[in-house]
Structure formats: structure tokens, C-alpha cells
Motif scaffolding. Structure first.
Motif, PDB file in Angstrom:
ATOM      1  N   THR A 110       0.777  -1.134   0.006  1.00  0.00           N
ATOM      2  CA  THR A 110       0.121   0.039  -0.044  1.00  0.00           C
ATOM      3  C   THR A 110       0.900   1.453  -0.060  1.00  0.00           C
ATOM      4  O   THR A 110       0.340   2.145  -0.706  1.00  0.00           O
ATOM      5  N   GLN A 111       1.919   1.346   0.753  1.00  0.00           N
ATOM      6  CA  GLN A 111       3.001   2.427   0.797  1.00  0.00           C
ATOM      7  C   GLN A 111       3.562   2.656  -0.711  1.00  0.00           C
ATOM      8  O   GLN A 111       3.717   3.823  -1.356  1.00  0.00           O
ATOM      9  N   MET A 112       3.756   1.446  -1.434  1.00  0.00           N
ATOM     10  CA  MET A 112       4.446   1.598  -2.743  1.00  0.00           C
ATOM     11  C   MET A 112       3.216   2.274  -3.946  1.00  0.00           C
ATOM     12  O   MET A 112       3.507   2.918  -4.620  1.00  0.00           O
ATOM     13  N   VAL A 113       2.056   1.593  -3.720  1.00  0.00           N
ATOM     14  CA  VAL A 113       1.108   1.754  -4.638  1.00  0.00           C
ATOM     15  C   VAL A 113       0.767   3.382  -4.284  1.00  0.00           C
ATOM     16  O   VAL A 113       0.313   4.289  -5.232  1.00  0.00           O
ATOM     17  N   GLN A 114       0.551   4.043  -3.022  1.00  0.00           N
ATOM     18  CA  GLN A 114       0.357   5.201  -2.687  1.00  0.00           C
ATOM     19  C   GLN A 114       1.409   6.270  -3.212  1.00  0.00           C
ATOM     20  O   GLN A 114       1.130   7.314  -3.900  1.00  0.00           O
ATOM     21  N   ARG A 115       2.481   5.756  -3.498  1.00  0.00           N
ATOM     22  CA  ARG A 115       3.670   6.599  -3.796  1.00  0.00           C
ATOM     23  C   ARG A 115       3.381   6.648  -5.375  1.00  0.00           C
ATOM     24  O   ARG A 115       3.863   7.810  -5.911  1.00  0.00           O
ATOM     25  N   GLU A 116       3.128   5.346  -6.112  1.00  0.00           N
ATOM     26  CA  GLU A 116       2.909   5.854  -7.690  1.00  0.00           C
ATOM     27  C   GLU A 116       1.741   6.463  -7.690  1.00  0.00           C
ATOM     28  O   GLU A 116       1.922   7.421  -8.901  1.00  0.00           O
ATOM     29  N   LEU A 117       0.612   6.418  -7.029  1.00  0.00           N
ATOM     30  CA  LEU A 117      -0.679   6.997  -7.446  1.00  0.00           C
ATOM     31  C   LEU A 117      -0.307   8.551  -7.013  1.00  0.00           C
ATOM     32  O   LEU A 117      -0.932   9.552  -7.868  1.00  0.00           O
ATOM     33  N   ALA A 249       5.972   6.161   8.381  1.00  0.00           N
ATOM     34  CA  ALA A 249       6.094   6.710   9.629  1.00  0.00           C
ATOM     35  C   ALA A 249       4.948   6.473  10.699  1.00  0.00           C
ATOM     36  O   ALA A 249       5.105   6.460  11.834  1.00  0.00           O
ATOM     37  N   ALA A 250       3.848   6.062  10.000  1.00  0.00           N
ATOM     38  CA  ALA A 250       2.770   5.800  10.842  1.00  0.00           C
ATOM     39  C   ALA A 250       2.484   4.316  11.077  1.00  0.00           C
ATOM     40  O   ALA A 250       1.734   4.151  11.966  1.00  0.00           O
TER      41      ALA A 250
END
Length: 366
Positions: A110-117, A249-250
Motif C-alpha cells: 500500500t505504501q508503494m502503490v500510494q507513492r505511485e498514485l 512513519a505511521a
């Protein structure tokens, strides 16, 4: 078959617990200038393995195959029509059967997908996934991503080597939906078998048949006709859908939450054993509308009082609403596996009793 250049991407490495081998480091399949079209949307495909990337010994074999045998490059090469609707790129995030996906892997995903989005050049994301736990990953992404861009989770019920393999058309339909402007602001979607469904409600309902992902009560968001998405409704999100921030961080790791199955004469000690083994929360797959035996409820109440164990009740039936009782929280319309991730994320976020009640009772009748 097109030639696609493999490039190493910048991404965190993954590690799965032994004896499962660690997946490969994420790799990016680059968009070649010969196929790139500035007028088409850029869609990034995160591949995690599963049946859609599976291989069997014969074309009539649909069980007992090797999941995650093929890489994302092969998946993209097999569907050249992807370039007619998008500029696809692929990231080999993992290559395993979906039963090997863990909460730690989902945090990374989810962190990688968020960065991509968050990149302005990315118009949408597709995640390929094994179907056994596809609904868990799709749900997790739905409540941890913050974006209006389309996100689609897709899989297959037949390996790539099978006659009438459903993976290629499912992938094409998923990318087509992710590339469609009408797919924006709908949350994470699940696309298989010509259907478009909400990740929040969708569940795998049949172990073998291609027509398996459904939400019987809430229905589908739309369907695909001639590989073109048709939506039934204007963009909307599920009532009460929460959002949890799981940036690096969360959230480093999520609290352990175990699922207990309800049945006649259940052993109350199974709850005690789960807590003794490290569980900070329990999801009870209750009978009917979440009922639990009296001895079982007594044991749960004691664990909640003495250990602060958070308890959520769901149901072993396919659908229905579970309200709060004398112990813990009612899971509402969430099935056990989705209630589990909701509880894990809420515990990680430090929710108190009042916030827990509001979270799980957001769809209670007024």
C-alpha cells in the motif's frame, strides 16, 4: 510478442517468513518509446503472483498448478491489446500464491502503490493477485489508500497455461477500467469475469468457478461489454468506509489479530490460547448473526477486562449484519477477514473504546 526492457526500480525489498522463499526485488517494466502514446493514460501494474501468473503441466489442468510461476513481463507480453488503451508499466512486487501474503507485505504494497498514485504522470494502478485472499488485499488497499484515481485488483481462476485461461482478458479489462475516467472516485475495485465490484464488499463465493467474486447484497458497480466498462451508478464510496494512514512513519507493523470460528460446543479456551500467543484482538466468526456460546462469551469478557483484548463479532453466514452485544463490537456488514484488518488498523491507530464503537457501528440502523 513485443520486446520489453527490464529496469530495476527503487523500492523496498520484501522478505517472507521461512520456509517460503523471499520474492524477487521489485522490477519495473519500462514503457518503450515505440509503443508509448502521450494521448493514452499511464497505468502501473503491480504483480504479486497467484493463479493469473500460474503454470500447470497440461492445458486441461486447473488445479494443482504452480501459482506465481510467470513474471509481470510475460503477463504484459501476452496481452498486446493493453497498449491500445494505456501506456502500461509493470512492477514485480512479489510472485507467490496469495495464501503467502502477510500484513507486513500489505503495508509495503500500500505504501508503494500510494507513492505511485501520488505521481502526476500515473493515471491509475492495477494489482494482479491470487484469488484465495484477493478480497483481503483489495479491502486493505481500499481503507489505506487516499486517492481519486482508479485502483483495480484483478486475478484469475485458471492458470495461464489452461484452455480458455481467464487471466489475459481479466487483465485487459482491469487495465481498461483503471484507464477509464468514469472509474475515478469509486474506491478500490475488483474486476474479474466481466464484472466491476467494490473491494469493500466483494467476496470470493466459489472455490473453483470463474464467476466467483460477488457482493450479493450490495451488487456490482458495473460490467464490461466488448472490453468497455459500463457503470450502473455515479461515483460513490461505501457508507462508513474508514481511512487509515499507513505511511512508513505511521505503521511499521500491525498488531496481531486472530479469527476464531464459532460452532456448537466451542472450546472457550481457544480465545485464551490466542491471546497467550500474542493476539491483541480477536474476531469471532459467530453463528447466525454473530452469536457465541455463554461459556465462550464469559471467556471473552474476562480477556477484555484483564488483558484489554479487543473483540469484534462477525458471522459465518455469507451475508448479514452483526450488531454489538454485551461483549466487544459488532462487525456490521464486514465478514471476518475484513473485520480482522479493520481491527488491526484501528488498534495500530490507537483507537479508544468510543472510536471503536463508532468505527464498527457506522452502518447501524439509525
Amino acid at each position: 510478442m513485443m520486446s520489453i526492457k527490464l529496469l530495476l526500480s527503487v523500492g523496498a525489498s520484501l522478505a517472507l517468513a521461512s520456509p517460503v522463499p523471499a520474492p524477487p526485488s521489485p522490477v519495473l517494466i519500462g514503457r518503450e518509446t515505440g509503443h508509448f502514446n502521450a494521448s493514452r493514460p499511464n497505468i502501473t501494474i503491480f504483480a504479486t503472483g497467484g493463479t493469473i501468473a500460474g503454470s500447470a503441466g497440461s492445458s486441461d489442468q486447473t488445479t494443482g498448478y504452480e501459482a506465481g510461476a510467470l513474471g509481470v513481463e510475460v503477463l504484459i507480453d501476452a496481452v498486446p491489446q493493453l497498449w491500445n488503451v494505456s501506456n502500461p508499466s509493470g512492477i514485480q512486487f512479489a510472485n507467490v500464491g496469495s495464501s503467502e501474503i502477510t500484513p507486513e507485505i500489505l503495508l509495503n504494497l500500500t505504501q508503494m502503490v500510494q507513492r505511485e498514485l501520488d505521481k502526476p504522470e500515473c493515471q491509475g494502478v492495477v494489482v494482479t493477485h491470487g484469488t484465495d485472499t484477493l478480497e483481503e488485499t483489495a479491502f486493505f488497499l481500499d481503507i489505506t489508500l487516499r486517492t481519486d484515481k482508479p485502483v483495480v485488483v484483478v486475478g484469475a481462476m485458471r492458470p495461464a497455461t489452461a484452455i480458455s485461461a481467464d487471466g489475459p482478458i481479466n487483465l485487459l479489462e482491469a487495465v481498461t477500467v483503471a484507464a477509464a475516467p468514469a472509474a475515478a472516485r469509486r474506491g478500490v475495485m475488483v474486476v474479474l469475469n466481466d464484472r466491476i465490484a467494490s473491494a469493500y464488499y466483494t467476496t470470493k463465493t466459489q472455490a473453483n468457478a470463474p464467476d466467483t467474486f460477488k457482493s450479493y447484497e450490495q451488487g456490482f458497480l458495473g460490467y464490461l461489454l466488448d472490453i468497455k466498462p459500463v457503470f450502473y451508478f455515479q461515483p460513490a464510496l461505501p457508507v462508513g468506509r474508514p481511512y487509515f494512514n499507513v505511511t512508513a512513519a505511521a505503521a511499521e507493523a500491525l498488531p496481531q489479530v486472530d479469527i476464531l470460528y464459532g460452532y456448537q460446543g466451542l472450546d472457550p479456551k481457544m480465545a485464551e490460547a490466542a491471546v497467550a500467543n500474542g493476539a491483541k484482538g480477536l474476531v469471532c466468526t459467530g453463528m447466525g448473526a454473530g452469536s457465541w456460546t455463554r461459556p465462550g462469551q464469559k471467556a471473552l469478557a474476562q480477556l477484555a477486562k484483564e488483558n484489554g483484548t479487543a473483540v469484534v463479532f462477525s458471522r459465518r453466514t455469507m451475508d448479514g449484519f452483526v450488531e454489538s452485544g454485551s461483549v466487544g463490537y459488532g462487525g456490521g456488514f464486514l465478514n471476518p477477514q475484513k473485520a480482522r484488518y479493520t481491527l488491526m488498523l484501528a488498534l495500530n491507530a490507537g483507537y479508544d473504546d468510543e472510536k471503536m464503537h463508532a468505527l464498527f457501528e457506522s452502518q447501524s440502523p439509525s
